[in-house]
Design an enzyme around this catalytic site. Sequence first.
Site, PDB file in Angstrom:
ATOM      1  N   LYS A 254     -11.245  -6.255   3.781  1.00 43.65           N
ATOM      2  CA  LYS A 254     -10.543  -5.631   4.908  1.00 43.65           C
ATOM      3  C   LYS A 254     -10.820  -6.389   6.201  1.00 43.65           C
ATOM      4  CE  LYS A 254      -8.726  -1.891   2.942  1.00 43.65           C
ATOM      5  NZ  LYS A 254      -9.097  -0.515   3.237  1.00 43.65           N
TER       6      LYS A 254
ATOM      7  N   GLN B 263     -20.122   1.674  -6.104  1.00 46.01           N
ATOM      8  CA  GLN B 263     -18.742   1.212  -6.238  1.00 46.01           C
ATOM      9  C   GLN B 263     -18.798  -0.299  -6.131  1.00 46.01           C
ATOM     10  OE1 GLN B 263     -17.334   3.477  -2.956  1.00 46.01           O
ATOM     11  NE2 GLN B 263     -17.967   1.987  -1.428  1.00 46.01           N
TER      12      GLN B 263
ATOM     13  N   ASP C  34     -10.048  -2.789  -1.573  1.00 45.05           N
ATOM     14  CA  ASP C  34     -11.272  -3.592  -1.591  1.00 45.05           C
ATOM     15  C   ASP C  34     -12.363  -2.946  -2.451  1.00 45.05           C
ATOM     16  OD1 ASP C  34     -11.491  -1.505   0.217  1.00 45.05           O
ATOM     17  OD2 ASP C  34     -12.797  -2.600   1.605  1.00 45.05           O
TER      18      ASP C  34
ATOM     19  N   ASP D 189     -24.026   7.087  -0.629  1.00 41.57           N
ATOM     20  CA  ASP D 189     -22.656   7.110  -0.138  1.00 41.57           C
ATOM     21  C   ASP D 189     -21.793   7.988  -1.038  1.00 41.57           C
ATOM     22  OD1 ASP D 189     -20.848   5.638   1.844  1.00 41.57           O
ATOM     23  OD2 ASP D 189     -19.795   5.305  -0.062  1.00 41.57           O
ATOM     24  N   ASN D 190     -21.067   8.925  -0.430  1.00 44.22           N
ATOM     25  CA  ASN D 190     -20.088   9.732  -1.171  1.00 44.22           C
ATOM     26  C   ASN D 190     -20.583  10.244  -2.526  1.00 44.22           C
ATOM     27  OD1 ASN D 190     -17.780  10.035   0.394  1.00 44.22           O
ATOM     28  ND2 ASN D 190     -17.074   7.970  -0.077  1.00 44.22           N
TER      29      ASN D 190
ATOM     30  N   GLU E  24     -24.607  11.799   1.419  1.00 44.13           N
ATOM     31  CA  GLU E  24     -23.496  11.780   2.376  1.00 44.13           C
ATOM     32  C   GLU E  24     -22.390  12.661   1.810  1.00 44.13           C
ATOM     33  OE1 GLU E  24     -20.153   8.944   4.420  1.00 44.13           O
ATOM     34  OE2 GLU E  24     -20.534   9.011   2.286  1.00 44.13           O
TER      35      GLU E  24
ATOM     36  N   LYS F  65     -17.750  -1.220  10.861  1.00 43.36           N
ATOM     37  CA  LYS F  65     -17.650  -1.415   9.416  1.00 43.36           C
ATOM     38  C   LYS F  65     -16.957  -2.716   9.071  1.00 43.36           C
ATOM     39  CE  LYS F  65     -15.691   2.584   8.442  1.00 43.36           C
ATOM     40  NZ  LYS F  65     -15.031   3.631   7.635  1.00 43.36           N
ATOM     41  N   TYR F  66     -16.028  -3.162   9.951  1.00 47.14           N
ATOM     42  CA  TYR F  66     -15.207  -4.323   9.610  1.00 47.14           C
ATOM     43  C   TYR F  66     -15.492  -5.540  10.481  1.00 47.14           C
ATOM     44  CZ  TYR F  66     -12.789  -0.327   7.674  1.00 47.14           C
ATOM     45  OH  TYR F  66     -12.502   0.841   7.019  1.00 47.14           O
TER      46      TYR F  66
END
Lengths: 697, 697
Positions: free
Chosen positions: B289, B349, B384, B419-420, B448, B558-559
């Site tokens: 991204k 992930q 991504d 995360d998640n 999270e 983040k990017y």
Amino acid sequence: MATKTRAPKPETPPALRSTSQIPLRSGKPWQTDADTRTGRIPMALPHPTAPDASFRPSAFSGEAVPFGVTAFREGHDIIGVHVRLTSPSGAESLHRLSPLGDGFDRWRTLIAPLEEGVWQFRFEAFADEFLTWEHAADLKIAAGVDAPLMREMGARLFERAASEKGRGAADVRALTVAAAALRDETQTDESALIVVRDPSLAALFRDRPLQSLLTVGETRELLVERERAGVGAWYEFFPRSEGAKRLKDGTIKSGTFRTATKRLPAVAAMGFDVLYLPPIHPIGEVNRKGPNNTLTAGPGDPGSPWAIGSSAGGHDAVHPDLGTLADFRAFVRAARAEGLEVALDLALQAAPDHPWVSAHPEWFTTLPDGSIAYAENPPKKYQDIYPINFDNDPAGIRAEVLRIVRHWIAQGVKIFRVDNPHTKPLQFWEWLIGTVKDEHPDVVFLAEAFTRPAPLLGLAQAGFQQSYSYFTWRNTKAELEEFLTWISGDTADIMRPNLFVNTPDILTEYLQYGGRPAYKIRAALAATGGASYGVYAGYELYENVARPGSEENIDNEKYEYKLRDWAAADAADATLAPYLTRLNEIRRAHPALRQLRGLSLHWSDDDAILVYSKHLDGALTETGQSDTILVVANVDPHSTRQTMIHLDSTVWGIPRGADYVVEDLITGAEWTWNQDAFVRLDAFHEPVHILHVKESR
Amino acid sequence: MATKTRAPKPETPPALRSTSQIPLRSGKPWQTDADTRTGRIPMALPHPTAPDASFRPSAFSGEAVPFGVTAFREGHDIIGVHVRLTSPSGAESLHRLSPLGDGFDRWRTLIAPLEEGVWQFRFEAFADEFLTWEHAADLKIAAGVDAPLMREMGARLFERAASEKGRGAADVRALTVAAAALRDETQTDESALIVVRDPSLAALFRDRPLQSLLTVGETRELLVERERAGVGAWYEFFPRSEGAKRLKDGTIKSGTFRTATKRLPAVAAMGFDVLYLPPIHPIGEVNRKGPNNTLTAGPGDPGSPWAIGSSAGGHDAVHPDLGTLADFRAFVRAARAEGLEVALDLALQAAPDHPWVSAHPEWFTTLPDGSIAYAENPPKKYQDIYPINFDNDPAGIRAEVLRIVRHWIAQGVKIFRVDNPHTKPLQFWEWLIGTVKDEHPDVVFLAEAFTRPAPLLGLAQAGFQQSYSYFTWRNTKAELEEFLTWISGDTADIMRPNLFVNTPDILTEYLQYGGRPAYKIRAALAATGGASYGVYAGYELYENVARPGSEENIDNEKYEYKLRDWAAADAADATLAPYLTRLNEIRRAHPALRQLRGLSLHWSDDDAILVYSKHLDGALTETGQSDTILVVANVDPHSTRQTMIHLDSTVWGIPRGADYVVEDLITGAEWTWNQDAFVRLDAFHEPVHILHVKESR
């Protein structure tokens, strides 16, 4: 050769009614579920449940019980939840739960078990592959994302569904055609979307979802008892008063079972189901109480029936004034012939001259001075009663009480109203009720538990089928709203309240000062707010004079005979009997009123106008017809109130904004209503609308 | 002969602190308790407890945990309730519960376990013979009823108490004298009453009650983890931004662990305890991204750290731009030297070029077209990222994730921010956390879990020590009151929330539009409302510009790299760092703020003035001093509010109506307050009073 003719199969009565029954199927639980407490699809907070999960929740036959569980899975895929029931006789059934959609991942369905006994149930959650695909395909094909992929995935799903065992030929054809249509490249994505959104295809998956990751919850139990454990209209009278006569010398001759029998048709005509008798045993002569709870009884004073036992016998005997054991049996039979079931009192205490006292002094508390302790609430003493000490000889007391209960069961009694159960050890009741029910599953115990919530709920959880409730002391709209929510909510998994409007011990200020409207209001609320209610004789005559400073009637029937002139009251129209009769007729005609749950509160702009409804889905009634009753009550007995009320008809299955007809079952009036309605309730005329809600014609 | 010298016994640290510890004693349970589920004295609803009782509740070392149970008995006799604790190392202790006196028969005491590990506890209820006698004797002797009897019963009780093992000589003497006085017929009933009411005699029975009918509840467990499982101030930064530099050609050179190390002293100086790093692994190059979540990354764009894995390695590797694994270990050591514990991200992930994808395609979902499914929220796709399919090879995935977690533990990491977690199977987490904790009991996992209450609580119950919470979206007074009640109430038995004020994913409207006051208000509430809170770098610079239509910062870190000029902000006084520093100082000085519970709401007349206090009894603090903090917050960042507030000082042990002194720990101001106080809070000056409540001098 002789032809064998088979006897026609006897009709098996259905074991249950359900809003969501689907075809039975078996399923293999998901493989990773063995080594964690969490299942592949997590489930939590299953109900019905007792607060302490080691006890069984309970219900009555025909009760619409919400079966529910919290279930969710990771991510966005859609799940389904079923509940699998096994009836006491072993019949298995499967039912679909619906998400409540309130953000708490709760799922629910309503099932009314009919067969009595111990049911088993377990929840089964699974990934619903069709719904997950349908949701994604709908959004993605419409957005032009991955359309060929979603179409191919759908085709495969439909093919898998078509190949499942048990699908009918028409269904298989429909699924095959749909799969082909999705794969057909000559068809546009728009027409593929029509397949995705086809409600008839969705319906094929509703009852037979494509399951994966099947997660099976723990098997739990629900005890289902006979209807009368939860539903009934009760009437209480003292048999010694019914047919009692004042003699020429001014003394009163006790009524008997024979004379009381003559009152049975009138009680039955009012539509009551249960006739409850205060203790019928010999009454102690030592320290007998006189009128108005005075310490000295005169020679003609009969004493309190709760001061049980004398030289004439104890808990297994009948008071000689009332007749013989045979007379009692005849009375029970006569009542049954009138459609009335007799409930007896079980008061575990003794007058000082009870046979137990000499035979088993160890069942009481002996004080350092050698005397036996009276019942007391320090510094008050009750000298006509010795309480039992359950800890000196638990086994002996258990055996004796069990003997007595069996004795009365043998005389035809199946309902016991237990006096002050919260003054005896809770574990004793768990043992007694459990033991009796093992022998006689149809015996019902009503707890006179006017006590704090913890012991009240403890008694219910331990086995009491019914409890007296706080109803008599809940008189304002706010109090009643809280009370009705409490009894029809989570506590209903263990407790079935009996909403007595009065008792020989309770004449509330509301009744003392509310006049005749108060009597009407309280009766209407009691008859419709719960599923069981009760009336103690004299209520219909508006007996409302209290002994000064107390919450009891003056000249309390506990200590004297009560000569009531029913005929004169009828003739003068000075009786609530016709109103009670109508209430009981309405209860019999409307199954929603024979449910403890299914109650919804509605809004009114007036702080004395209480509005609630009871609804029962047609799938859960004997006739298949839905039933909805709406109660609008002016709880202020002193005035006329008028206000707007605001009704949520969606809880009855009537869309918001739609018209419907309400028929006042008391007056016969009919109105067409919608979300908002105007009401005017004159306490001195008809303080309560009991409305039958009907679809608009 | 040589003299043996004994080594001095090592000081054993205390296993717990308690408000109500009493001498240990054993007791024989009552005989009838064996054959019913109900004990002789019924007990119900014990806590701490998980919603599903098959899971363990949990706490952190030093947490003041309410131990409670509902207990009652039949009739009027008085009961007592104890809780017996066994520490992980086997030390037993006994503690007295107090009745809440709210009509619900609830009993409670506060105990702060210190020793880490699995504690056992059970409740013991008993008839308290002294209190029962005292109550009756007081009323009856005063009323002239049964005085000789009550005196003799008292004498016998005192004699029994005197003969008990373990009584000191002085106590025995006092009891013997009292017994004689009660029996002494030359003494009046008035003087006997003085004995009945003697507080010093009552005290002798407080810690050693005369017990009968002892009922012993089920033994239950409580997991106590290290303090950091529940308490801490967290700071989050992207190491690639710390020390990143813009080169002359306009491109940016990534920061490294070495350059980020230079930022550690500033973070430590602000008083934070935990430094959390977003994923430090190689970032995927496929479908990377670009800035502001665009689909195409330019050559210098670093990509999202959550798109993990490339040819440079996967979850066990360090991004080459950040340095080597040795550099990371050095960074962890440097942080530790500053008093900071490093928390790593665990994001299960993979980027499309993660080594897993070729080595283990079965860990992902392969679609009918042969491609691997991207993460998606239909119709949105995240190209991504490939999500893991946990069902294709559960054993393989478990082994690999465990390997990775062990790998980072070996590098010195003991805290993982997951995360998640709600997009992965809950049973996977139960297994992973249970397995890791068996090996390393001090490892902490933060979930999270920005999700619905059911999965949020499910993750906590399954083992997560901490959870992100709904705090960021609770901004009004009413919302905050409900939220604070929720986190400090029943959910605290399983869930420890971490009140992050912002994250790279969350820049709420309140912060976007509330200006600098909003940043102060939210930091003060987060630092005092729970026990753990967190700040993502840039908060102190008031970064409040969102990407249009989103709840995230524009030019999201983040990017991209974020070049922040900390020194310039400090110089311009354009930073919240001093305020954050003061908040963390206050947290360190006040143990009440390092508790999740002990929170009470107070009343204010203004709908934007939120008032709450946190109190910790002196028996539960290290110093023995009670600690009380009162927070009065204007949650409206746009205005000055003034109002009366109404305080219940009894929850702090200060009698109603008494004066006390409050010291504002932000400004140093002091006031003498009572039940009602006037406050004026200017959002642009100091929107929040954080007050230390002190007894009046």
